[in-house]
Design a protein around this motif. Structure first.
Motif, PDB file in Angstrom:
ATOM      1  N   ASN A 155      -0.200 -11.853  -2.038  1.00  0.00           N
ATOM      2  CA  ASN A 155      -0.915 -11.581  -3.375  1.00  0.00           C
ATOM      3  C   ASN A 155      -1.855 -10.801  -3.210  1.00  0.00           C
ATOM      4  O   ASN A 155      -2.665  -9.268  -3.677  1.00  0.00           O
ATOM      5  CB  ASN A 155      -0.216 -10.665  -4.189  1.00  0.00           C
ATOM      6  N   ARG A 156      -3.170 -11.612  -2.436  1.00  0.00           N
ATOM      7  CA  ARG A 156      -4.639 -10.828  -3.020  1.00  0.00           C
ATOM      8  C   ARG A 156      -5.341  -9.557  -2.217  1.00  0.00           C
ATOM      9  O   ARG A 156      -6.171  -9.002  -2.074  1.00  0.00           O
ATOM     10  CB  ARG A 156      -5.386 -12.734  -2.566  1.00  0.00           C
ATOM     11  N   LEU A 157      -4.384  -9.601  -0.865  1.00  0.00           N
ATOM     12  CA  LEU A 157      -4.838  -8.627   0.110  1.00  0.00           C
ATOM     13  C   LEU A 157      -3.692  -7.193  -0.121  1.00  0.00           C
ATOM     14  O   LEU A 157      -2.688  -7.752   0.144  1.00  0.00           O
ATOM     15  CB  LEU A 157      -5.135  -9.423   1.879  1.00  0.00           C
ATOM     16  N   LEU A 158      -4.415  -6.603   0.127  1.00  0.00           N
ATOM     17  CA  LEU A 158      -3.873  -4.767  -0.447  1.00  0.00           C
ATOM     18  C   LEU A 158      -3.728  -4.561   0.622  1.00  0.00           C
ATOM     19  O   LEU A 158      -5.007  -3.917   0.892  1.00  0.00           O
ATOM     20  CB  LEU A 158      -3.911  -4.291  -1.859  1.00  0.00           C
ATOM     21  N   TRP A 159      -2.514  -3.641   1.409  1.00  0.00           N
ATOM     22  CA  TRP A 159      -2.662  -2.894   2.996  1.00  0.00           C
ATOM     23  C   TRP A 159      -2.160  -1.496   2.734  1.00  0.00           C
ATOM     24  O   TRP A 159      -1.270  -1.709   1.958  1.00  0.00           O
ATOM     25  CB  TRP A 159      -2.263  -4.529   3.567  1.00  0.00           C
ATOM     26  N   SER A 160      -1.944  -0.810   3.166  1.00  0.00           N
ATOM     27  CA  SER A 160      -1.649   0.233   3.459  1.00  0.00           C
ATOM     28  C   SER A 160      -1.496   0.864   5.178  1.00  0.00           C
ATOM     29  O   SER A 160      -2.353  -0.111   6.567  1.00  0.00           O
ATOM     30  CB  SER A 160      -2.660   0.940   3.149  1.00  0.00           C
ATOM     31  N   TYR A 161      -0.395   1.171   5.171  1.00  0.00           N
ATOM     32  CA  TYR A 161       0.179   1.716   6.522  1.00  0.00           C
ATOM     33  C   TYR A 161       0.420   3.633   6.751  1.00  0.00           C
ATOM     34  O   TYR A 161       1.352   3.551   6.190  1.00  0.00           O
ATOM     35  CB  TYR A 161       1.156   0.676   6.621  1.00  0.00           C
ATOM     36  N   HIS A 162       0.176   3.633   7.825  1.00  0.00           N
ATOM     37  CA  HIS A 162       0.120   5.427   7.966  1.00  0.00           C
ATOM     38  C   HIS A 162       0.918   5.243   9.749  1.00  0.00           C
ATOM     39  O   HIS A 162       0.572   4.675  10.338  1.00  0.00           O
ATOM     40  CB  HIS A 162      -1.015   6.343   7.591  1.00  0.00           C
ATOM     41  N   PRO A 163       2.653   5.898   9.518  1.00  0.00           N
ATOM     42  CA  PRO A 163       2.374   6.235  10.888  1.00  0.00           C
ATOM     43  C   PRO A 163       2.182   6.823  11.873  1.00  0.00           C
ATOM     44  O   PRO A 163       1.892   6.111  12.745  1.00  0.00           O
ATOM     45  CB  PRO A 163       4.099   6.908  10.842  1.00  0.00           C
ATOM     46  N   ALA A 164       0.451   7.381  11.692  1.00  0.00           N
ATOM     47  CA  ALA A 164      -0.046   8.259  13.074  1.00  0.00           C
ATOM     48  C   ALA A 164      -0.703   7.173  13.466  1.00  0.00           C
ATOM     49  O   ALA A 164      -1.437   7.511  14.143  1.00  0.00           O
ATOM     50  CB  ALA A 164      -0.692   9.183  11.648  1.00  0.00           C
ATOM     51  N   VAL A 172      -7.905  -3.404  -0.338  1.00  0.00           N
ATOM     52  CA  VAL A 172      -9.385  -4.124  -1.268  1.00  0.00           C
ATOM     53  C   VAL A 172      -8.620  -5.731  -1.469  1.00  0.00           C
ATOM     54  O   VAL A 172      -7.360  -5.911  -0.753  1.00  0.00           O
ATOM     55  CB  VAL A 172      -8.836  -3.912  -3.128  1.00  0.00           C
ATOM     56  N   ALA A 173      -8.745  -6.255  -1.475  1.00  0.00           N
ATOM     57  CA  ALA A 173      -8.721  -7.727  -1.347  1.00  0.00           C
ATOM     58  C   ALA A 173      -9.346  -8.255  -3.522  1.00  0.00           C
ATOM     59  O   ALA A 173     -10.141  -8.004  -3.767  1.00  0.00           O
ATOM     60  CB  ALA A 173      -9.739  -8.846  -0.512  1.00  0.00           C
ATOM     61  N   LEU A 174      -8.336  -8.290  -3.954  1.00  0.00           N
ATOM     62  CA  LEU A 174      -7.973  -8.229  -4.693  1.00  0.00           C
ATOM     63  C   LEU A 174      -8.472  -9.973  -6.122  1.00  0.00           C
ATOM     64  O   LEU A 174      -8.745 -10.369  -5.006  1.00  0.00           O
ATOM     65  CB  LEU A 174      -6.514  -8.320  -5.535  1.00  0.00           C
ATOM     66  N   SER A 176      -9.135 -13.000  -7.574  1.00  0.00           N
ATOM     67  CA  SER A 176      -7.955 -14.242  -7.390  1.00  0.00           C
ATOM     68  C   SER A 176      -7.521 -14.275  -8.820  1.00  0.00           C
ATOM     69  O   SER A 176      -7.825 -13.893  -9.896  1.00  0.00           O
ATOM     70  CB  SER A 176      -9.336 -15.829  -7.689  1.00  0.00           C
ATOM     71  N   GLY A 177      -5.666 -14.616  -9.109  1.00  0.00           N
ATOM     72  CA  GLY A 177      -5.118 -14.186 -10.566  1.00  0.00           C
ATOM     73  C   GLY A 177      -4.535 -13.280 -10.567  1.00  0.00           C
ATOM     74  O   GLY A 177      -4.341 -12.205 -11.393  1.00  0.00           O
ATOM     75  N   ILE A 178      -4.911 -11.608 -10.124  1.00  0.00           N
ATOM     76  CA  ILE A 178      -4.879 -10.014 -10.336  1.00  0.00           C
ATOM     77  C   ILE A 178      -3.771 -10.201  -8.846  1.00  0.00           C
ATOM     78  O   ILE A 178      -4.017 -10.180  -7.641  1.00  0.00           O
ATOM     79  CB  ILE A 178      -5.916  -9.210 -10.495  1.00  0.00           C
ATOM     80  N   ILE A 179      -1.958  -9.635  -9.569  1.00  0.00           N
ATOM     81  CA  ILE A 179      -1.288  -9.566  -8.029  1.00  0.00           C
ATOM     82  C   ILE A 179      -0.885  -8.643  -8.458  1.00  0.00           C
ATOM     83  O   ILE A 179      -0.373  -7.548  -9.369  1.00  0.00           O
ATOM     84  CB  ILE A 179      -0.185 -10.203  -8.999  1.00  0.00           C
ATOM     85  N   PRO A 180      -0.533  -7.496  -7.957  1.00  0.00           N
ATOM     86  CA  PRO A 180       0.299  -5.735  -7.553  1.00  0.00           C
ATOM     87  C   PRO A 180       1.903  -6.661  -7.775  1.00  0.00           C
ATOM     88  O   PRO A 180       2.365  -6.610  -7.392  1.00  0.00           O
ATOM     89  CB  PRO A 180       0.065  -5.671  -6.218  1.00  0.00           C
ATOM     90  N   GLN A 181       2.064  -5.657  -8.538  1.00  0.00           N
ATOM     91  CA  GLN A 181       3.252  -5.393  -9.804  1.00  0.00           C
ATOM     92  C   GLN A 181       4.237  -4.515  -8.708  1.00  0.00           C
ATOM     93  O   GLN A 181       4.991  -4.435  -8.265  1.00  0.00           O
ATOM     94  CB  GLN A 181       3.508  -5.324 -10.933  1.00  0.00           C
TER      95      GLN A 181
END
Length: 201
Positions: A155-164, A172-174, A176-181
């Motif tokens: 859960n440290r690295l957050l990714w986005s994906y666009h079909p185009a 972003v690299a969050l 340590s200890g911060i988790i996206p909920q």
């Protein structure tokens, strides 16, 4: 006022019209069939007039299925992990012309896949974790606006994906200890942005 009552076996796949009508008796074909998965957002998603869901077949394992509400239109989409092993699709979400989900094809490990409901249209989107020996795949698959968001590396690295673009981008690299909920959005007047709710451990 006239009232009508519907009686039906609880283990069947049903389409809700005025009264439920039997589509297929999946329990007979597969003793592992669990109808509760149809009520779980992690294991089902709607795309147009199709409903995608996950089911366990004794021959192919747990794989992706689809139904249009008819007997003939209820089938396994693809044997993503060939043979009796399960690809175990999870976190099904719909965006555009596809349903996206996480699954294991036996070669890339747990990764992001998509399907339009056909075998040829079911494919790996990206191998975000090249090391197949890793047991930790992408997590927190969510749709916000016109993008899909997911996390890797515990859960440290957050990714986005666009079909185009058809390629996930690192957001972003969050710390340590911060988790996206929860990921929601889009931000008003900017469909390319989303709100991210995090929790500190």
């Amino acid at each position: 006022m006239n009232a009508s009552f519907c009686v039906y076996p609880p283990s069947h796949l049903l389409v809700l019209l005025s009264c439920p009508s039997l589509v297929q008796d999946l329990k007979t074909r597969s003793p592992q069939f669990d109808p509760n998965r149809l009520n779980n957002d992690s294991y089902s998603a709607q795309l147009g007039n199709l409903v995608f869901f996950v089911e366990d077949d004794a021959r192919y394992g747990r794989e992706l299925y689809v139904t249009d509400g008819s007997f003939a239109g209820t089938r396994m989409v693809a044997d993503i992990y060939p043979g009796a092993r399960s690809s175990s699709p999870i976190h099904l979400v719909s965006l555009g012309n596809y349903v996206y989900f996480l699954a294991n094809d036996g070669q890339s490990g747990v990764e992001l896949f998509r399907s339009d409901g056909s075998p040829d249209g079911t494919e790996l989107v990206a191998d975000l974790i090249p090391d197949y020996s890793s047991f930790v795949g992408p997590e927190n698959l969510s749709v916000a606006g016109d993008r899909i968001y997911l996390s890797t590396d515990n859960n440290r690295l957050l990714w986005s994906y666009h079909p185009a673009t058809n390629q996930p981008q690192l957001v972003v690299a969050l710390p340590s200890g911060i988790i996206p909920q929860r990921i929601s959005g889009p931000v008003q007047n900017d469909p390319g942005k989303a709100f991210i709710t995090t929790v500190a451990l």
